[in-house]
Design a protein around this motif. Structure first.
Motif, PDB file in Angstrom:
ATOM      1  N   ASP A   1      44.781  47.103  57.272  1.00 54.14           N
ATOM      2  CA  ASP A   1      45.211  47.383  55.902  1.00 54.14           C
ATOM      3  C   ASP A   1      45.574  48.860  55.744  1.00 54.14           C
ATOM      4  O   ASP A   1      46.599  49.209  55.157  1.00 54.14           O
ATOM      5  CB  ASP A   1      44.103  47.039  54.903  1.00 54.14           C
ATOM      6  CG  ASP A   1      43.752  45.563  54.870  1.00 54.14           C
ATOM      7  OD1 ASP A   1      44.650  44.743  55.149  1.00 54.14           O
ATOM      8  OD2 ASP A   1      42.586  45.236  54.579  1.00 54.14           O
ATOM      9  N   LEU A   2      44.716  49.692  56.274  1.00 56.27           N
ATOM     10  CA  LEU A   2      44.926  51.131  56.117  1.00 56.27           C
ATOM     11  C   LEU A   2      46.192  51.585  56.849  1.00 56.27           C
ATOM     12  O   LEU A   2      47.005  52.345  56.303  1.00 56.27           O
ATOM     13  CB  LEU A   2      43.698  51.879  56.629  1.00 56.27           C
ATOM     14  CG  LEU A   2      43.531  53.355  56.252  1.00 56.27           C
ATOM     15  CD1 LEU A   2      42.061  53.768  56.310  1.00 56.27           C
ATOM     16  CD2 LEU A   2      44.337  54.258  57.171  1.00 56.27           C
ATOM     17  N   LEU A   3      46.367  51.131  58.077  1.00 56.62           N
ATOM     18  CA  LEU A   3      47.519  51.555  58.872  1.00 56.62           C
ATOM     19  C   LEU A   3      48.830  51.031  58.313  1.00 56.62           C
ATOM     20  O   LEU A   3      49.899  51.593  58.586  1.00 56.62           O
ATOM     21  CB  LEU A   3      47.345  51.092  60.323  1.00 56.62           C
ATOM     22  CG  LEU A   3      46.185  51.711  61.108  1.00 56.62           C
ATOM     23  CD1 LEU A   3      46.094  51.097  62.494  1.00 56.62           C
ATOM     24  CD2 LEU A   3      46.341  53.224  61.205  1.00 56.62           C
ATOM     25  N   ALA A   4      48.767  49.964  57.511  1.00 65.04           N
ATOM     26  CA  ALA A   4      49.985  49.404  56.931  1.00 65.04           C
ATOM     27  C   ALA A   4      50.437  50.161  55.686  1.00 65.04           C
ATOM     28  O   ALA A   4      51.555  49.934  55.200  1.00 65.04           O
ATOM     29  CB  ALA A   4      49.759  47.931  56.585  1.00 65.04           C
ATOM     30  N   ARG A   5      49.586  51.032  55.176  1.00 64.91           N
ATOM     31  CA  ARG A   5      49.931  51.807  53.982  1.00 64.91           C
ATOM     32  C   ARG A   5      50.849  52.974  54.342  1.00 64.91           C
ATOM     33  O   ARG A   5      51.111  53.260  55.512  1.00 64.91           O
ATOM     34  CB  ARG A   5      48.656  52.345  53.312  1.00 64.91           C
ATOM     35  CG  ARG A   5      47.641  51.297  52.899  1.00 64.91           C
ATOM     36  CD  ARG A   5      48.111  50.506  51.699  1.00 64.91           C
ATOM     37  NE  ARG A   5      47.056  49.659  51.180  1.00 64.91           N
ATOM     38  CZ  ARG A   5      46.291  49.960  50.122  1.00 64.91           C
ATOM     39  NH1 ARG A   5      46.450  51.104  49.494  1.00 64.91           N
ATOM     40  NH2 ARG A   5      45.368  49.115  49.703  1.00 64.91           N
ATOM     41  N   ASP A   6      51.309  53.676  53.305  1.00 69.78           N
ATOM     42  CA  ASP A   6      52.125  54.865  53.499  1.00 69.78           C
ATOM     43  C   ASP A   6      51.212  56.045  53.804  1.00 69.78           C
ATOM     44  O   ASP A   6      50.545  56.591  52.908  1.00 69.78           O
ATOM     45  CB  ASP A   6      52.953  55.156  52.248  1.00 69.78           C
ATOM     46  CG  ASP A   6      54.064  54.140  52.033  1.00 69.78           C
ATOM     47  OD1 ASP A   6      54.459  53.496  53.030  1.00 69.78           O
ATOM     48  OD2 ASP A   6      54.527  53.992  50.886  1.00 69.78           O
ATOM     49  N   LEU A   7      51.152  56.416  55.086  1.00 70.19           N
ATOM     50  CA  LEU A   7      50.267  57.497  55.515  1.00 70.19           C
ATOM     51  C   LEU A   7      50.979  58.841  55.405  1.00 70.19           C
ATOM     52  O   LEU A   7      52.209  58.917  55.477  1.00 70.19           O
ATOM     53  CB  LEU A   7      49.810  57.261  56.951  1.00 70.19           C
ATOM     54  CG  LEU A   7      49.158  55.915  57.257  1.00 70.19           C
ATOM     55  CD1 LEU A   7      48.633  55.898  58.691  1.00 70.19           C
ATOM     56  CD2 LEU A   7      48.042  55.598  56.276  1.00 70.19           C
TER      57      LEU A   7
END
Length: 526
Positions: free
Chosen positions: A280-286
């Protein structure tokens, strides 16, 4: 021709043998316990569990002394001190076992019980956390008794008068003792080696880290400006390599976190609970951001500071989904190893780059720096913000909850104080007369550095040349030329200015919220 004999060992030799038996039995106790822990629950290793309990029980002043004196070697020093204490106790138990074997066995069990209780109290350990200490104690008692029996019991008469006696009647059988001691030593070494192999085989973090492909940032960090590094040769690099980045935390062993099972839960005074896994985290806009981190235990002029390029998800976005209630003023973050930090909620919801970090200097987080996810918060000391191996954010109030270090006398809020450091020349360095290159760094995270000044002896303050500024969240390097330095001993001082004025000259220790004072060094001009 007479029959050759060996003089029977004296009392001192017998006592020494008993002490060695105690040491070997203790080694077996710990290595067998560690092997069992490696198989069922690595966090339940007796020595590690006891070390964690010692850390938690250590007075604040002593922790401050260890961090400021030994820096990132503080854990190694702790283990060494524990090993010396354990060796002294083991030697004493070996002496006791000769005369009172039952009392010695009870002492071993009691010490193992302390380790077992400590293991059960560690965050993340399971229901069998007591088992490694118990199995280790059993092995230690059996080994101690076997060795001590060779020092106590009478040797059976074989009738062969030509045999060279290894002890006098009723005295120590040195051959038997050496055989049993050798067996115990070999088993202890084998247990230690096997434990290391099993631990390495079970480790999921290192293998998963090697396979993890970080996504490209949706918002890359701006390129570093030209001239961001000090012009003085020998000053530390602007970006600290991962291997050189300081590490201060309460984890005696690096937590082995399976990224496939990792989640972070946001709960407490919120309208919506939020839980994210790594996908979930890696799929966000980092975002990418350069941030300098500083330890509150960093003394004036110390090296518990580092600057890195971080990749992560802004924490404010996750908190916005959770919708904190109006009365919330603090976020209590929790590590998988039980460590907690209290962060003012406004710092996590404003426009600064406070992130759940997954990358450090272009690669996945090193395991010792929090893999798979840690917090990075500009402007705050790490003890109230930089939670590694983070698994939980509880939105709460300062009036309702406290954190690991605030329970031990440190301030509940830890804004980083303006500071400067002379990196070149080093303290007590010898330099040649004439012009001397001086350089260093200054920091006032989330405020920025406006000016740095240097003073020689009690002379006038002179302004240094500031390197280019990357962001207000990073340190700022500087350079200065000490012109016409004359032979003799001299004092150099540095001080920095943030937008609100000059850093304080008042000398204060690191407790309760960070050291203050101007960095002062002595140098010798030849």
């Amino acid at each position: 021709m007479g029959v050759s004999t060996i003089s029977p060992p004296g009392p001192a030799t017998a006592r020494r043998s008993a002490g060695i038996a105690g040491l070997l039995a203790a080694a077996l106790t710990l290595t067998v316990g560690h092997l069992v822990a490696a198989i069922i629950d690595p966090d339940a290793s007796p020595f590690i569990a006891l070390g964690g309990a010692v850390v938690d029980a250590t007075p604040t002043w002593l922790k401050d002394f260890a961090a400021s004196t030994f820096g990132t070697a503080d854990k190694a020093v702790l283990f060494l001190c524990m090993a010396l204490v354990a060796a002294a106790l083991a030697y004493g138990i070996g002496l006791l076992a000769v005369k009172r074997p039952t009392a010695a066995a009870i002492a071993v069990v009691v010490l193992a019980g302390v380790c077992g209780v400590a293991a059960m109290g560690r965050a993340g350990t399971g229901m069998l956390a007591w088992l490694p200490a118990l199995v280790g104690a059993g092995a230690g008692v059996i080994a101690l008794r076997a060795m001590v029996e060779t020092l106590n019991g009478p040797r059976e008469d074989t009738g062969d008068e030509l045999d060279e006696p290894s002890r006098d009647a009723g005295g120590p059988d040195r051959r038997s003792f050496m055989r049993s001691a050798t067996v115990v030593g070999v088993v202890a070494v084998a247990s230690a080696v096997t434990g290391v192999i099993v631990s390495a085989a079970r480790s999921t973090a290192s293998r998963a880290r090697d396979l993890l492909q970080l996504p490209a940032p949706a918002v890359p960090a701006p390129p570093l400006p030209d001239g961001v590094a000090s012009a003085t040769e020998g000053v530390e690099p602007f970006v600290t390599p991962n291997d050189d980045f300081y590490r201060i935390d309460t984890a005696l062993i690096v937590p082995d976190v399976d990224p496939a099972a990792w989640t972070v839960r946001v709960h407490g005074l919120v309208e919506n609970e939020v839980e994210l896994n790594l996908d979930d985290l890696l799929a966000r806009d980092l975002i990418e951001t350069h941030v300098t981190l500083t330890c509150v235990s960093n003394p004036v002029g110390g090296d518990l500071i580092g600057n890195a390029l971080w990749l992560g998800l802004p924490i404010r976005e996750v908190l916005a989904e959770a919708v904190p209630l109006p009365e919330a003023d603090m976020v209590l973050s929790r590590s998988i190893d039980g460590f907690t930090a209290s962060t003012p909620i406004e710092v996590l919801t404003d426009d600064r780059d406070a992130i759940f970090a997954v990358g450090m200097n272009g690669e996945p987080l090193p395991t010792e720096h929090g893999f798979p996810v840690r917090m990075v918060v500009p402007g705050l000391y790490g003890y109230v913000s930089a939670t590694k191996w983070v698994v939980e954010l509880e939105v709460t109030r300062f009036a309702d909850a406290t954190a690991y270090w605030t329970d031990r006398g440190w301030s509940e809020r830890g804004p980083i104080k303006t500071a400067s450091r002379i990196s070149v020349p080093r303290p007590s360095a010898h330099v040649s007369a004439g012009d001397v290159a001086v350089g260093g760094a200054a920091w006032a995270q989330h405020r920025g550095i406006a000016k740095v000044e240097l003073q020689v002896d009690e002379g006038p303050w002179e302004e240094a040349t500031l390197a280019a500024e990357a962001t207000v969240d990073t340190w700022r390097q500087w350079s200065w030329t000490w012109t016409d330095a004359q032979p003799g001993q001299h004092t150099l001082r540095s001080r920095a200015y943030d937008p609100d004025g000059v850093q304080t000259s008042t000398v204060e220790g690191v407790i309760p919220d960070g050291a203050t004072g101007w960095h002062t060094i002595y140098v010798y001009v030849d």
